[in-house]
Write a protein that holds these residues in place. Sequence first.
Motif, PDB file in Angstrom:
ATOM      1  N   HIS A 319       0.837  -1.200   0.000  1.00 47.69           N
ATOM      2  CA  HIS A 319       0.000   0.000   0.000  1.00 47.69           C
ATOM      3  C   HIS A 319       0.871   1.248   0.000  1.00 47.69           C
ATOM      4  O   HIS A 319       0.603   2.224  -0.709  1.00 47.69           O
ATOM      5  CB  HIS A 319      -0.911  -0.006   1.226  1.00 47.69           C
ATOM      6  CG  HIS A 319      -1.946   1.082   1.195  1.00 47.69           C
ATOM      7  ND1 HIS A 319      -2.394   1.704   2.330  1.00 47.69           N
ATOM      8  CD2 HIS A 319      -2.607   1.661   0.159  1.00 47.69           C
ATOM      9  CE1 HIS A 319      -3.284   2.619   1.997  1.00 47.69           C
ATOM     10  NE2 HIS A 319      -3.442   2.602   0.687  1.00 47.69           N
ATOM     11  N   ALA A 320       1.956   1.230   0.787  1.00 48.22           N
ATOM     12  CA  ALA A 320       2.842   2.391   0.875  1.00 48.22           C
ATOM     13  C   ALA A 320       3.519   2.679  -0.458  1.00 48.22           C
ATOM     14  O   ALA A 320       3.614   3.844  -0.877  1.00 48.22           O
ATOM     15  CB  ALA A 320       3.890   2.168   1.959  1.00 48.22           C
ATOM     16  N   VAL A 321       3.993   1.642  -1.140  1.00 48.16           N
ATOM     17  CA  VAL A 321       4.671   1.890  -2.407  1.00 48.16           C
ATOM     18  C   VAL A 321       3.675   2.351  -3.468  1.00 48.16           C
ATOM     19  O   VAL A 321       4.001   3.208  -4.302  1.00 48.16           O
ATOM     20  CB  VAL A 321       5.453   0.644  -2.884  1.00 48.16           C
ATOM     21  CG1 VAL A 321       4.537  -0.487  -3.296  1.00 48.16           C
ATOM     22  CG2 VAL A 321       6.379   1.013  -4.043  1.00 48.16           C
ATOM     23  N   GLN A 322       2.442   1.847  -3.429  1.00 51.96           N
ATOM     24  CA  GLN A 322       1.455   2.339  -4.383  1.00 51.96           C
ATOM     25  C   GLN A 322       1.120   3.805  -4.102  1.00 51.96           C
ATOM     26  O   GLN A 322       0.930   4.596  -5.028  1.00 51.96           O
ATOM     27  CB  GLN A 322       0.181   1.497  -4.347  1.00 51.96           C
ATOM     28  CG  GLN A 322      -0.773   1.860  -5.496  1.00 51.96           C
ATOM     29  CD  GLN A 322      -2.089   1.129  -5.444  1.00 51.96           C
ATOM     30  OE1 GLN A 322      -2.569   0.793  -4.367  1.00 51.96           O
ATOM     31  NE2 GLN A 322      -2.676   0.885  -6.598  1.00 51.96           N
ATOM     32  N   LEU A 323       1.063   4.196  -2.829  1.00 47.48           N
ATOM     33  CA  LEU A 323       0.809   5.590  -2.493  1.00 47.48           C
ATOM     34  C   LEU A 323       1.905   6.500  -3.041  1.00 47.48           C
ATOM     35  O   LEU A 323       1.634   7.632  -3.442  1.00 47.48           O
ATOM     36  CB  LEU A 323       0.718   5.754  -0.972  1.00 47.48           C
ATOM     37  CG  LEU A 323      -0.641   5.500  -0.328  1.00 47.48           C
ATOM     38  CD1 LEU A 323      -0.519   5.497   1.193  1.00 47.48           C
ATOM     39  CD2 LEU A 323      -1.647   6.555  -0.776  1.00 47.48           C
ATOM     40  N   SER A 324       3.138   6.006  -3.046  1.00 47.66           N
ATOM     41  CA  SER A 324       4.236   6.825  -3.549  1.00 47.66           C
ATOM     42  C   SER A 324       4.171   6.990  -5.063  1.00 47.66           C
ATOM     43  O   SER A 324       4.785   7.913  -5.609  1.00 47.66           O
ATOM     44  CB  SER A 324       5.584   6.209  -3.158  1.00 47.66           C
ATOM     45  OG  SER A 324       5.827   5.007  -3.866  1.00 47.66           O
ATOM     46  N   LEU A 325       3.433   6.114  -5.741  1.00 46.33           N
ATOM     47  CA  LEU A 325       3.297   6.189  -7.197  1.00 46.33           C
ATOM     48  C   LEU A 325       1.963   6.773  -7.633  1.00 46.33           C
ATOM     49  O   LEU A 325       1.873   7.420  -8.676  1.00 46.33           O
ATOM     50  CB  LEU A 325       3.445   4.789  -7.810  1.00 46.33           C
ATOM     51  CG  LEU A 325       4.816   4.134  -7.696  1.00 46.33           C
ATOM     52  CD1 LEU A 325       4.746   2.678  -8.140  1.00 46.33           C
ATOM     53  CD2 LEU A 325       5.840   4.885  -8.523  1.00 46.33           C
ATOM     54  N   ASP A 326       0.927   6.531  -6.836  1.00 43.38           N
ATOM     55  CA  ASP A 326      -0.423   6.945  -7.201  1.00 43.38           C
ATOM     56  C   ASP A 326      -1.173   7.305  -5.926  1.00 43.38           C
ATOM     57  O   ASP A 326      -1.454   6.431  -5.103  1.00 43.38           O
ATOM     58  CB  ASP A 326      -1.143   5.818  -7.952  1.00 43.38           C
ATOM     59  CG  ASP A 326      -2.583   6.174  -8.319  1.00 43.38           C
ATOM     60  OD1 ASP A 326      -2.966   7.345  -8.141  1.00 43.38           O
ATOM     61  OD2 ASP A 326      -3.306   5.266  -8.774  1.00 43.38           O
ATOM     62  N   ARG A 327      -1.474   8.584  -5.746  1.00 43.53           N
ATOM     63  CA  ARG A 327      -2.113   9.027  -4.507  1.00 43.53           C
ATOM     64  C   ARG A 327      -3.504   8.430  -4.314  1.00 43.53           C
ATOM     65  O   ARG A 327      -4.049   8.455  -3.220  1.00 43.53           O
ATOM     66  CB  ARG A 327      -2.211  10.553  -4.491  1.00 43.53           C
ATOM     67  CG  ARG A 327      -0.846  11.239  -4.425  1.00 43.53           C
ATOM     68  CD  ARG A 327      -0.058  10.777  -3.233  1.00 43.53           C
ATOM     69  NE  ARG A 327       1.305  11.295  -3.207  1.00 43.53           N
ATOM     70  CZ  ARG A 327       2.230  10.909  -2.351  1.00 43.53           C
ATOM     71  NH1 ARG A 327       1.960   9.968  -1.474  1.00 43.53           N
ATOM     72  NH2 ARG A 327       3.442  11.428  -2.392  1.00 43.53           N
ATOM     73  N   ARG A 328      -4.067   7.862  -5.385  1.00 49.62           N
ATOM     74  CA  ARG A 328      -5.375   7.210  -5.265  1.00 49.62           C
ATOM     75  C   ARG A 328      -5.236   5.949  -4.417  1.00 49.62           C
ATOM     76  O   ARG A 328      -5.939   5.774  -3.430  1.00 49.62           O
ATOM     77  CB  ARG A 328      -5.897   6.881  -6.665  1.00 49.62           C
ATOM     78  CG  ARG A 328      -7.272   6.246  -6.696  1.00 49.62           C
ATOM     79  CD  ARG A 328      -7.736   6.129  -8.145  1.00 49.62           C
ATOM     80  NE  ARG A 328      -8.932   5.299  -8.235  1.00 49.62           N
ATOM     81  CZ  ARG A 328      -8.925   4.000  -8.430  1.00 49.62           C
ATOM     82  NH1 ARG A 328      -7.749   3.375  -8.555  1.00 49.62           N
ATOM     83  NH2 ARG A 328     -10.036   3.320  -8.503  1.00 49.62           N
ATOM     84  N   ALA A 329      -4.361   5.066  -4.775  1.00 50.43           N
ATOM     85  CA  ALA A 329      -3.938   3.902  -3.986  1.00 50.43           C
ATOM     86  C   ALA A 329      -5.089   3.191  -3.285  1.00 50.43           C
ATOM     87  O   ALA A 329      -5.118   3.075  -2.064  1.00 50.43           O
ATOM     88  CB  ALA A 329      -2.871   4.329  -2.974  1.00 50.43           C
ATOM     89  N   LEU A 330      -6.015   2.677  -4.057  1.00 51.71           N
ATOM     90  CA  LEU A 330      -7.167   1.982  -3.473  1.00 51.71           C
ATOM     91  C   LEU A 330      -6.930   0.479  -3.353  1.00 51.71           C
ATOM     92  O   LEU A 330      -7.852  -0.265  -2.999  1.00 51.71           O
ATOM     93  CB  LEU A 330      -8.419   2.246  -4.321  1.00 51.71           C
ATOM     94  CG  LEU A 330      -8.876   3.708  -4.381  1.00 51.71           C
ATOM     95  CD1 LEU A 330     -10.140   3.833  -5.230  1.00 51.71           C
ATOM     96  CD2 LEU A 330      -9.130   4.259  -2.988  1.00 51.71           C
ATOM     97  N   LEU A 331      -5.714   0.026  -3.679  1.00 52.71           N
ATOM     98  CA  LEU A 331      -5.343  -1.385  -3.575  1.00 52.71           C
ATOM     99  C   LEU A 331      -6.131  -2.286  -4.520  1.00 52.71           C
ATOM    100  O   LEU A 331      -6.179  -3.501  -4.323  1.00 52.71           O
ATOM    101  CB  LEU A 331      -5.516  -1.888  -2.124  1.00 52.71           C
ATOM    102  CG  LEU A 331      -4.616  -1.224  -1.083  1.00 52.71           C
ATOM    103  CD1 LEU A 331      -4.948  -1.760   0.309  1.00 52.71           C
ATOM    104  CD2 LEU A 331      -3.149  -1.448  -1.395  1.00 52.71           C
TER     105      LEU A 331
END
Length: 606
Positions: A319-331
Motif C-alpha cells: 500500500h505504501a509503495v502504491q501511495l508513492s506512485l499513485d495518490r489514489r492507492a485503493l489497492l
Amino acid sequence: MDTIRPGGVLPDLVDGSAWSIGLSAAVFTRYEFALTARQLTATLVVILVATVLHAVVGRLYFLRPHRHPYASFEEVRAVSLTVCVTAVLLLTGDLLLTPRPVPVSGPVIGGLIALVVMLGVRYLQRAQHDRSLRPDPRVAVPVLLFGAGTAGHLLLRSLLSDRRGGYLPVGVIDDDPGKRGLRVHGVPVLGHRESIPAELARTGARVVIFSVANADAALVREIRAITVAAGAEFRVVPSVSELISDGSHLTDLREVQITDLLGRHQIDTDLDSIAGYLTGKRVLVTGAGGSIGSELCRQISRYAPAELMMLDRDESALHAVQLSLDRRALLDDPSLILADLRDPAAIQAIFRDRRPQVVFHAAALKHLPLLERFPGEAVKTNIWGTLTVLEASAGVERFVNISTDKAANPCSVLGYSKRITERLTAYTAAATGATFLSVRFGNVLGSRGSVLTAFSAQIAAGGPLVVTHPDVTRYFMTTQEAVHLVIQAAAIGWGGEALVLQMGEPVRIAEVARQMARLAPVPVDIEFSSLRPGEKLHEELFGAGEVDRRPLHPLISHVQVPGLDPAEVRLLDSHGDPAEIIAQLAGLCGSLRDADAGSGAIQVRG
C-alpha cells in the motif's frame, strides 16, 4: 520566472517611437540641424514608412504577438532581425529613388539608434519586472549562498523570482578568487569560506544555503561547522537524486541530513540503454514493499514500462509503495501482487499468468543478527525463495538478483545465503543462455534496518548511540543512488556476472554516530559494545579470486560467478540444528572459495 507581456499596442508604440528617434537623430545630425522644408517632410515620410515596415516585417517573420516572452533573449534576437530587415529595405528604397529622401547613412545609423532604444526600453521593463518579483525584504530572511557555480546561479534566480519566498539572498560566498567582486543576478560575490562569520555579521544574514552540486561530504561538514559556530542556520539544496526521484524543486531547501554529511553523488546514467530494456516491457519487482524494492518501482515507472508488477507478502508495504506512485492507492490495481516466495505454486502461477519480461528480485531477509539465530529462515526465504523465482523466470529476457557486499568472502548467514543466490543465478544464466545476473552493493542509508534507522531511534529515546566497535567501517549509498546504479548495471551486465557497485571509501560507523549526535536536538552519548556473531570489522566488495574490472561504467565492476547446481541447495535442512545449517551454508561457500583461490583455502566459521 513570470513572462512580461505589456498589453495592447505598447510594443508597436515603443518600436515606432524608437524609429522616430533613430532616424531623426541620424538625419538631423547629418544636416547639422539645418533642414529645409522638403528634407523635413521627406524625413517624416521615411519615419512613417519605417514604422509600418517594422510592424509588417515583425508580424510576418519575427515578432508575431506572444511568439516570444516580452523582453526575453528570444525577443532580443527577433527585434534585432526585424530592425536589420527594415533598415535594409529602407536603404534599398533610398538608393533607388531620385532625389534620395534621406542621406544613405540615415537608415543605417538610424536603425542602430532605434535598436538601442528598443532594447533599452525592454531592459528597463525587464529590470522593473524582476525587482517586483523579489521577496519582500521586510519579511524574507536574509541569506548567504555558498557556491557561485551553476547550482548557485539557478538557485539565486529561483529565490529572486518568488515574491512570496521566505529567503532573500544578500551575498554569495565562493572560494574561487576569480569570482570575487562579481555580481550574480545583482547579488555580490563577497569572499571565501573563512569570511562567512564576518559576512554574516556585516550583511545581517541569518542562514547560509549550501548550493554546490555533487559536493564532497567533507566540504558540507566544514561549511556547516563554520556556519553553526557563527550562530547561523545551515540549509542545503536537494541532491540530484532527490530532484529526479522525489519530484523536489531546487528551492525546497532543507536542513542538513546525515546523507549530506556522508556524501552525495551524481550518478551518470545512460538513459538510452535503460529505456531500451524497460520501456514497453512487463517488469516484475519482488520485495516491492522494501526500501530497495519500492525505490526500484519508483524509478522504473519513469521509463514507461508496459506494465509494472509489484510483488510482496507485506500488504501494508505494498500500500505504501502504491501511495508513492499513485495518490489514489485503493489497492484495487492489478499491479499489486500479494504473494509469498515460499509458495512455489503461487509464484509459478503468477509468472505463467502475467508473463513478466524483466524481473528485479529484491525480496530477502537481511537482518544479520536475526539470521544468525534463525538460519533456517534464510534458507527458506533467501535461498529457496530465490530458487523459486529463478525457476519461474524461465523465458524472461533479463533477471536481476539484488545481492550484498556481505556475499564477498562471506562469514555470516546473510552473506552465505546471498552468495549462494549469486551462484544459483549464474547457474540459471548458463542453463538458459538468458541475461541472469546479480548486483552487489553495501549498506543503504535510510533503509529499514540500516544503522541510520537504529541511531535515529536511539536519539529519539535520548541515547546512547551504540556502536559495535570503534574501528568498524561500512560502505554506504543512498537508496536513490544504489537503485540508479542497479538499473544501469542491469542494462550493461552479461549473464552469470555479479556487478559490484562502487561506493567510494568505507565510512567509519563511529564517525556516523558522531555526526548524528551533532545533529541531535539534545546531547547524546556514544557507547561501544562488540562485534556480533557473523559481523566483519571491515566489509569487502570482492571475494577471493575476484578481479575489479570496469569495462563499461566507472562505478560498476564485473566479476564472474561460478554456478551452483540447485540440487545441492535442495538438500539443506531448514529445520535442523542452527549450527549444522550454518556449517552447511559455509560449506557451499567454502568449496567455492577453495575453487577460486586454488590451494589457498579461506577459513570460514562453522
